[in-house]
Design a protein around this motif. Structure first.
Motif, PDB file in Angstrom:
ATOM      1  N   VAL A   5       0.838  -1.202   0.000  1.00 32.59           N
ATOM      2  CA  VAL A   5       0.000   0.000   0.000  1.00 32.59           C
ATOM      3  C   VAL A   5       0.871   1.251   0.000  1.00 32.59           C
ATOM      4  O   VAL A   5       0.603   2.220  -0.722  1.00 32.59           O
ATOM      5  N   LEU A   6       1.925   1.231   0.789  1.00 31.40           N
ATOM      6  CA  LEU A   6       2.837   2.383   0.838  1.00 31.40           C
ATOM      7  C   LEU A   6       3.490   2.614  -0.530  1.00 31.40           C
ATOM      8  O   LEU A   6       3.653   3.760  -0.969  1.00 31.40           O
ATOM      9  N   LYS A   7       3.842   1.530  -1.208  1.00 31.88           N
ATOM     10  CA  LYS A   7       4.426   1.655  -2.547  1.00 31.88           C
ATOM     11  C   LYS A   7       3.417   2.285  -3.508  1.00 31.88           C
ATOM     12  O   LYS A   7       3.764   3.150  -4.323  1.00 31.88           O
ATOM     13  N   ALA A   8       2.171   1.831  -3.422  1.00 35.56           N
ATOM     14  CA  ALA A   8       1.124   2.366  -4.293  1.00 35.56           C
ATOM     15  C   ALA A   8       0.895   3.851  -4.002  1.00 35.56           C
ATOM     16  O   ALA A   8       0.737   4.661  -4.927  1.00 35.56           O
ATOM     17  N   LYS A   9       0.914   4.222  -2.740  1.00 38.56           N
ATOM     18  CA  LYS A   9       0.712   5.615  -2.346  1.00 38.56           C
ATOM     19  C   LYS A   9       1.840   6.499  -2.860  1.00 38.56           C
ATOM     20  O   LYS A   9       1.635   7.687  -3.134  1.00 38.56           O
ATOM     21  N   ARG A  10       3.033   5.923  -2.973  1.00 41.18           N
ATOM     22  CA  ARG A  10       4.189   6.696  -3.439  1.00 41.18           C
ATOM     23  C   ARG A  10       4.270   6.787  -4.958  1.00 41.18           C
ATOM     24  O   ARG A  10       5.192   7.375  -5.498  1.00 41.18           O
ATOM     25  N   GLY A  11       3.282   6.174  -5.641  1.00 36.40           N
ATOM     26  CA  GLY A  11       3.230   6.330  -7.085  1.00 36.40           C
ATOM     27  C   GLY A  11       3.591   5.117  -7.915  1.00 36.40           C
ATOM     28  O   GLY A  11       3.732   5.219  -9.134  1.00 36.40           O
ATOM     29  N   ASP A  12       3.721   3.926  -7.255  1.00 34.22           N
ATOM     30  CA  ASP A  12       4.019   2.715  -8.009  1.00 34.22           C
ATOM     31  C   ASP A  12       2.737   2.234  -8.686  1.00 34.22           C
ATOM     32  O   ASP A  12       1.890   1.598  -8.067  1.00 34.22           O
TER      33      ASP A  12
END
Length: 251
Positions: free
Chosen positions: A22-29
């Motif tokens: 989720v953190l990766k997705a939030k950072r734009g992945d």
């Protein structure tokens, strides 16, 4: 990546892995975000269908609204708030769908007013639609209804395997170590396609395969058979409320 997301996101270790995605997705992945949206599509459909009180598929506007809301939930989700992604996103999807219903009701009210409907009646209807207390009450009632529905569905699923809640309360491992071992076996079955397919097709555990996979005696597996089956079914379900309620209790 996709398989790592859809496999038993349930215990603490898996929660940590999901939170990292989720953190990766939030950072734009974008790739991770797309995988999360695909993996949780059945959950999104179920939530939209229950709120709408009818079946919802990818062609419905309500599904698009729920999907956008799930995306929004990922962006807003904070693991430190002690809430799971499913619980948090469930709430966001429900809010956005309710907002949609309110806008549709307001639009229809305006149309009726233009057609010469009684202005007072239309105003009263609009006040009801926009009454926040009514929305909160609706949301609470929906949550209670969804919990009841999940329990009924799970109970029906257990019956297909000759099990019941009463039996489970009696047969559940009493000691922490035994319960943890049984849970781990259930997790192996849930995450192994061949094992799970055998369970669903034959309504019994794949004993030979388990004996060669886990370092536990056949007698121990058989002793906790009912518990293992029940947990396996739960792990591979979309019962959001039941999972949230018992998280931390199974192991």
């Amino acid at each position: 990546m996709f398989l790592s997301i859809i496999q038993g996101i349930f215990n603490k270790k898996s929660d940590t892995a999901l939170n990292e995605l989720v953190l990766k997705a939030k950072r734009g992945d974008k790739e991770v975000m797309d995988d999360l949206l695909i993996a949780f599509t059945p959950f999104i459909k179920k939530t939209a269908s229950f709120v709408c009180k009818r079946f919802v598929d990818e062609h419905d506007d309500e599904f698009s609204i729920a999907m956008s809301a799930f995306y929004e939930a990922i962006v807003q989700f904070n693991p430190e708030d002690n809430s799971s992604l499913t619980t948090f996103s469930h709430l966001i999807m429900k809010r956005r769908l309710i907002d949609h219903f309110r806008k549709e009701a307001a639009r229809n009210g305006a149309i009726h007013l233009l057609k010469g409907e009684d202005e007072t009646a239309a105003s009263d209807a609009q006040r009801y639609v926009f009454d926040q207390a009514s929305i909160v009450s609706y949301s609470s009632e929906q949550q209670a209804a969804e919990r009841r529905e999940e329990i009924m569905e799970y109970n029906k699923l257990l019956k297909d395997f000759g099990l019941s809640f009463q039996e489970l309360s009696k047969s559940s491992p009493k000691h922490t170590d035994s319960r943890k071992t049984a849970f781990q076996i259930a997790q192996i079955i849930a995450e192994t396609p061949d094992f799970y397919a055998y369970l669903m097709a034959n309504k019994r555990l794949p004993m030979k395969e388990l004996e060669s996979t886990v370092e536990v005696s056949r007698k121990t597996i058989e002793r906790h058979r009912k518990y293992i089956i029940a947990v396996t079914l739960l792990l591979n379900s979309h019962f959001v409320y039941i999972k949230e309620y018992i998280k931390g209790e199974l192991i």
